[in-house]
Design a protein around this motif. Structure first.
Motif, PDB file in Angstrom:
ATOM      1  N   SER A  10       0.851  -1.196   0.000  1.00 48.83           N
ATOM      2  CA  SER A  10       0.000   0.000   0.000  1.00 48.83           C
ATOM      3  C   SER A  10       0.880   1.236   0.000  1.00 48.83           C
ATOM      4  O   SER A  10       1.877   1.293   0.725  1.00 48.83           O
ATOM      5  CB  SER A  10      -0.894   0.029   1.229  1.00 48.83           C
ATOM      6  N   THR A  19       0.441   5.659  -0.113  1.00 44.69           N
ATOM      7  CA  THR A  19      -0.479   6.787  -0.040  1.00 44.69           C
ATOM      8  C   THR A  19       0.196   7.967  -0.716  1.00 44.69           C
ATOM      9  O   THR A  19       1.335   8.311  -0.393  1.00 44.69           O
ATOM     10  CB  THR A  19      -0.826   7.120   1.419  1.00 44.69           C
ATOM     11  N   ARG A  41      -4.886   6.152  -1.385  1.00 43.60           N
ATOM     12  CA  ARG A  41      -4.093   4.972  -1.045  1.00 43.60           C
ATOM     13  C   ARG A  41      -4.285   3.949  -2.164  1.00 43.60           C
ATOM     14  O   ARG A  41      -5.408   3.566  -2.483  1.00 43.60           O
ATOM     15  CB  ARG A  41      -4.529   4.374   0.288  1.00 43.60           C
ATOM     16  N   VAL A  65      -8.289   8.762   0.619  1.00 38.50           N
ATOM     17  CA  VAL A  65      -7.966   8.972   2.025  1.00 38.50           C
ATOM     18  C   VAL A  65      -8.473  10.317   2.491  1.00 38.50           C
ATOM     19  O   VAL A  65      -9.049  10.454   3.562  1.00 38.50           O
ATOM     20  CB  VAL A  65      -6.440   8.847   2.264  1.00 38.50           C
TER      21      VAL A  65
END
Length: 144
Positions: free
Chosen positions: A49, A51, A112, A141
């Motif tokens: 992941s 962001t 994300r 997000v």
């Protein structure tokens, strides 16, 4: 003395031939088949992941490739981010929802993404060949 120089010339010819074979067949084979298949296989079982702050998101108007599609042959959303570079959204993107996804992502501050580990870590090197990491999924997000 001419006998020694002709022997040396004959010994150099196989080296030149081997170098030509490597440059014409082995190196391109590695670059365009073996390495992409290896990266794709690795990414299928190694996801991460990230962001990122979004700069823009547009539907497949740019010529960008990924290991999954090889190019912009089907609908995709090209997301340009500040920290993460260019991310391609292709999974679940079709002609019916591509514009809505691009609008949703472009109006977000931070998104994300789930990406393949190898493609993401090698993104600078892969960009030389016009290949960008694929975002397998995304989540907004923070919105603007």
């Amino acid at each position: 003395m001419t006998g020694k120089s002709s022997t040396a010339a004959r010994k150099k010819r196989p080296v030149v031939g081997i170098a030509i074979v490597l440059l014409l067949f082995v190196v391109p084979g590695l670059l365009f088949f073996v390495i992409p298949v290896g990266i794709t296989a690795y990414d299928d079982s190694h996801r991460m992941s990230i962001t990122c702050t979004v700069r823009s998101a547009v539907t497949g108007t740019e010529s960008s490739g990924s290991f999954k599609g090889g190019g912009a042959s089907g609908p995709q959303v090209v997301v340009v981010t500040e920290q993460c570079g260019k991310i391609l959204l292709q999974d679940g993107i079709n002609s019916s929802n591509a514009d809505a996804v691009a609008k949703r992502v472009s109006t977000a501050d931070r998104v994300r993404f789930t990406v393949g580990d190898a493609a993401y870590r090698l993104r600078a090197q892969l960009a030389i060949f016009g290949v960008s990491p694929t975002g397998y999924s995304f989540e907004v997000v923070s919105a603007s």
